[in-house]
Design a protein around this motif. Structure first.
Motif, short mmCIF file in Angstrom:
data_model
loop_
_atom_site.label_atom_id
_atom_site.label_comp_id
_atom_site.label_asym_id
_atom_site.label_seq_id
_atom_site.Cartn_x
_atom_site.Cartn_y
_atom_site.Cartn_z
N GLY A 1 0.84 -1.20 0.00
CA GLY A 1 0.00 0.00 0.00
C GLY A 1 0.86 1.24 0.00
N GLY A 2 0.67 2.05 -1.03
CA GLY A 2 1.50 3.26 -1.18
C GLY A 2 0.77 4.54 -0.83
N GLY A 3 -0.24 4.43 0.04
CA GLY A 3 -0.95 5.63 0.48
C GLY A 3 -0.26 6.26 1.67
N ALA A 4 -1.03 7.08 2.41
CA ALA A 4 -0.44 7.82 3.52
C ALA A 4 0.13 6.89 4.59
N TRP A 5 -0.68 5.93 5.02
CA TRP A 5 -0.24 5.09 6.14
C TRP A 5 0.81 4.06 5.70
N GLY A 6 0.67 3.53 4.50
CA GLY A 6 1.69 2.60 4.00
C GLY A 6 3.05 3.27 3.92
N ALA B 1 3.20 -0.66 -4.28
CA ALA B 1 2.01 0.14 -4.58
C ALA B 1 1.62 -0.17 -6.02
N ARG B 2 0.33 -0.03 -6.30
CA ARG B 2 -0.10 -0.35 -7.67
C ARG B 2 0.13 0.82 -8.62
N ASN B 3 0.38 1.98 -8.04
CA ASN B 3 0.53 3.19 -8.83
C ASN B 3 2.01 3.52 -9.06
N ARG C 1 0.97 12.88 -3.41
CA ARG C 1 -0.48 12.67 -3.47
C ARG C 1 -1.04 12.41 -2.06
N TYR C 2 -0.35 11.61 -1.28
CA TYR C 2 -0.90 11.19 0.01
C TYR C 2 -0.24 11.87 1.21
N LEU C 3 1.00 12.33 1.05
CA LEU C 3 1.67 13.03 2.15
C LEU C 3 2.23 14.35 1.61
N THR D 1 -3.43 -1.47 2.86
CA THR D 1 -4.43 -1.00 1.90
C THR D 1 -5.76 -0.84 2.65
N PRO D 2 -6.74 -0.13 2.07
CA PRO D 2 -8.00 0.08 2.78
C PRO D 2 -8.70 -1.24 3.14
N ALA D 3 -9.47 -1.19 4.20
CA ALA D 3 -10.13 -2.40 4.72
C ALA D 3 -10.96 -3.11 3.65
N CYS E 1 -2.91 -3.50 9.06
CA CYS E 1 -2.79 -2.13 9.56
C CYS E 1 -3.98 -1.27 9.16
N ALA E 2 -4.94 -1.83 8.45
CA ALA E 2 -6.15 -1.08 8.10
C ALA E 2 -7.11 -1.13 9.29
N LYS E 3 -8.06 -0.19 9.29
CA LYS E 3 -9.03 -0.12 10.40
C LYS E 3 -10.43 -0.19 9.81
N GLY E 4 -11.02 -1.36 9.87
CA GLY E 4 -12.37 -1.51 9.33
C GLY E 4 -12.89 -2.91 9.49
N PRO F 1 -3.26 5.40 18.18
CA PRO F 1 -3.32 6.80 17.75
C PRO F 1 -2.11 7.18 16.92
N SER F 2 -2.30 7.35 15.63
CA SER F 2 -1.13 7.54 14.76
C SER F 2 -1.57 8.12 13.42
N PHE F 3 -1.48 9.42 13.30
CA PHE F 3 -1.70 10.04 11.99
C PHE F 3 -0.47 9.79 11.13
N ALA F 4 -0.70 9.40 9.89
CA ALA F 4 0.41 9.11 8.98
C ALA F 4 1.37 10.30 8.88
N THR F 5 0.81 11.50 8.84
CA THR F 5 1.69 12.68 8.70
C THR F 5 2.61 12.81 9.92
N SER G 1 -8.00 14.23 11.16
CA SER G 1 -8.64 12.93 10.89
C SER G 1 -9.57 13.04 9.70
N ARG G 2 -9.43 12.12 8.77
CA ARG G 2 -10.30 12.12 7.59
C ARG G 2 -11.73 11.75 7.98
N ASN G 3 -11.86 10.90 8.99
CA ASN G 3 -13.21 10.53 9.44
C ASN G 3 -13.89 11.73 10.11
N ALA H 1 -12.48 7.62 4.18
CA ALA H 1 -13.00 7.66 5.55
C ALA H 1 -13.57 6.27 5.83
N GLU H 2 -12.76 5.44 6.48
CA GLU H 2 -13.13 4.04 6.69
C GLU H 2 -14.42 3.88 7.49
N GLY H 3 -14.72 4.90 8.32
CA GLY H 3 -15.90 4.81 9.18
C GLY H 3 -17.22 4.76 8.42
N1 LIG Z 1 -3.60 7.77 7.19
C1 LIG Z 1 -3.49 7.54 8.48
O1 LIG Z 1 -3.16 8.44 9.28
C2 LIG Z 1 -3.76 6.16 9.01
C3 LIG Z 1 -3.27 5.83 10.28
C4 LIG Z 1 -3.55 4.57 10.80
C5 LIG Z 1 -4.28 3.66 10.06
N2 LIG Z 1 -4.73 4.00 8.83
C6 LIG Z 1 -5.49 2.99 8.10
O2 LIG Z 1 -4.70 2.49 7.04
C7 LIG Z 1 -5.54 2.10 5.95
C8 LIG Z 1 -5.03 2.76 4.69
O3 LIG Z 1 -5.16 4.14 4.89
P1 LIG Z 1 -4.27 5.21 4.14
O4 LIG Z 1 -4.25 6.39 4.99
O5 LIG Z 1 -2.98 4.65 3.68
O6 LIG Z 1 -5.22 5.48 2.88
P2 LIG Z 1 -4.83 6.28 1.54
O7 LIG Z 1 -6.10 6.64 0.92
O8 LIG Z 1 -3.85 7.34 1.87
O9 LIG Z 1 -4.08 5.19 0.67
C9 LIG Z 1 -4.67 3.99 0.30
C10 LIG Z 1 -3.72 3.27 -0.65
O10 LIG Z 1 -4.25 1.99 -0.93
C11 LIG Z 1 -4.25 1.82 -2.35
N3 LIG Z 1 -5.32 0.91 -2.70
C12 LIG Z 1 -6.65 1.10 -2.61
N4 LIG Z 1 -7.29 0.01 -3.04
C13 LIG Z 1 -6.33 -0.87 -3.42
C14 LIG Z 1 -6.37 -2.17 -3.96
N5 LIG Z 1 -7.52 -2.80 -4.22
N6 LIG Z 1 -5.19 -2.77 -4.22
C15 LIG Z 1 -4.05 -2.16 -3.99
N7 LIG Z 1 -3.92 -0.93 -3.46
C16 LIG Z 1 -5.07 -0.31 -3.20
C17 LIG Z 1 -4.42 3.22 -2.93
O11 LIG Z 1 -3.97 3.25 -4.26
C18 LIG Z 1 -3.55 4.00 -1.97
O12 LIG Z 1 -2.20 3.92 -2.35
C19 LIG Z 1 -6.96 2.52 6.34
O13 LIG Z 1 -7.66 1.41 6.83
C20 LIG Z 1 -6.77 3.53 7.45
O14 LIG Z 1 -7.83 3.54 8.38
C21 LIG Z 1 -4.47 5.21 8.29
#
Ligand SMILES: NC(=O)c1ccc[n+]([C@@H]2O[C@H](COP(=O)([O-])OP(=O)(O)OC[C@H]3O[C@@H](n4cnc5c(N)ncnc54)[C@H](O)[C@@H]3O)[C@@H](O)[C@H]2O)c1
Ligand SMILES: O=P(O)(O)OC[C@H](O)CO
Length: 327
Positions: free
Chosen positions: A10-15, A33-35, A49-51, A80-82, A105-108, A136-140, A253-255, A274-276
């Motif tokens: 997962g290449g988003g914020a938390w990954g 990451a897929r992107n 994009r995410y940070l 990756t998202p839940a 590490c996803a929450k859902g 309690p952990s914001f990715a940023t 918090s996005r939620n 917003a996983e909620g």
């Molecule tokens: N951002 C935070 O502060 C934070 C902190 C703790 C936990 N989390 C949890 O971590 C999880 C991910 O959140 P995030 O903040 O990284 O979200 P995000 O939106 O920043 O990133 C999500 C990533 O997952 C990828 N993705 C989505 N669907 C996919 C799929 N089917 N296959 C492969 N990749 C896929 C997206 O391309 C993106 O890179 C959530 O459950 C969130 O609750 C986030």
């Protein structure tokens, strides 16, 4: 001692933030990451994009090749998202050795089935040990190297403690527990109450309403948790109360931000994850089916469904029969 190889999916914020945390803990880190743009950016010390606005150290090997990312991994963090977990683990399965722990590490909770994420992992990869990381952990914050504490859970307490030791570093303190369900539920459910708290703020209902809502939300979280076998002390800990406090009180918090928009009556489509939202839907269904009293969860699900207005939600909560606080 040979290097410990962590693969982050997962290449988003938390990954990205967790990949950095693992790098700072001294591990060899690969991020999948897929992107392709995210992969290139992370390898160069950014993820705009995410940070946005954060520049970090290089050293993460980032790739879009899942098989390559998983080769030789000692541990896999699934970030990756839940709602994507089932499909991601389906892709992972052919490439991961059966002894390798999967740290969720996803929450859902899976929206369509009500299945907890650990149960999805055990169903799809029954040989692999399953753990969760939450708290309690914001990715940023984590990406910037600011300090926080989280909890690592696995049914085998020695495994949880060993992973927590591996993941801990100067600014990431990892506690451990064998209450996997408790940690998962706290992390998933707190997002619903963060949406509710945001809606209270967005609707301008005041700080008193906010505190009352979050307190009663915590009662609900503990009631639901208990019905599903979570231990009370887990829900009082970092992954329950700790994360509830964080997400219900910060516009970061996005939620919470989603809830603010909901409370203001703003457009909700196209907002960040917003996983909620999904969790509210399935938690309302599960609590209804099991006869668990969860009026705030019900109200959030109905608001999101546009079945009621914010004023009707407030009126519904305020006119419930009076009772002893401890009931
Ligand atoms: N951002 C935070 O502060 C934070 C902190 C703790 C936990 N989390 C949890 O971590 C999880 C991910 O959140 P995030 O903040 O990284 O979200 P995000 O939106 O920043 O990133 C999500 C990533 O997952 C990828 N993705 C989505 N669907 C996919 C799929 N089917 N296959 C492969 N990749 C896929 C997206 O391309 C993106 O890179 C959530 O459950 C969130 O609750 C986030
Ligand atoms: O931005 P949110 O609402 O997804 O919250 C992020 C984390 O779960 C906080 O611990």
């Amino acid at each position: 001692m040979s290097a410990y190889k962590v693969t982050v999916l997962g290449g988003g914020a938390w990954g990205t933030a967790l990949a950095l945390a693992m790098l700072r803990a001294g591990h060899v880190v690969t991020l999948w990451a897929r992107n392709a743009d995210s992969v290139e950016a992370v390898a160069n010390g950014q993820n705009p994009r995410y940070l946005p606005g954060i520049t970090f150290e290089t050293g993460i090997a980032a790739t879009t090749d899942l098989a390559k990312a998983l080769t030789g991994a000692d541990c896999v963090l699934v970030v990756t998202p839940a709602q994507a977990l089932r499909s991601v683990l389906g892709e992972v399965k052919p490439h991961v050795a059966s002894h390798v722990p999967l740290v969720l590490c996803a929450k859902g909770i899976e929206r369509d089935t009500g299945t907890l994420l650990s149960a999805i992992a055990s169903e799809l990869l029954p040989e692999n040990p399953v753990a969760a990381l939450s708290g309690p952990s914001f990715a940023t914050d984590v990406a910037r190297g600011l300090p926080t504490a989280v909890v690592v859970a696995a049914e085998d307490d020695e495994r949880a403690a060993a992973l927590a030791l591996r993941f801990s570093a100067a600014n990431l303190r990892c506690y451990s527990t064998d209450d996997l369900i408790g940690v998962e539920l706290g992390g998933a459910l707190k997002n619903i109450f963060a949406i509710a708290a945001g809606a209270v703020t967005g609707a301008g209902l005041g700080a008193s309403a906010q505190a009352a809502l979050v307190t009663r939300g915590f009662v609900e979280l503990r009631r639901i948790g208990a019905a599903f076998g979570a231990r009370p002390e887990t829900l009082m800990g970092l992954s329950g109360l700790g994360d509830l406090m964080l997400t219900c009180s910060s516009a970061q918090s996005r939620n919470f931000a989603y809830g603010v928009a909901l409370g203001k009556g703003e457009e909700l489509s196209g907002r960040p994850l917003a996983e909620g939202v999904a969790t509210a839907y399935i938690a309302a269904r599960l609590t209804r089916e099991r006869g668990i009293e969860a009026p705030i969860v019900e109200a959030v699900a109905a608001l999101l469904d546009k079945a009621i207005t914010i004023n009707e939600a407030v009126a519904g909560l305020m006119t419930r029969p009076l009772r002893a606080e401890a009931d």
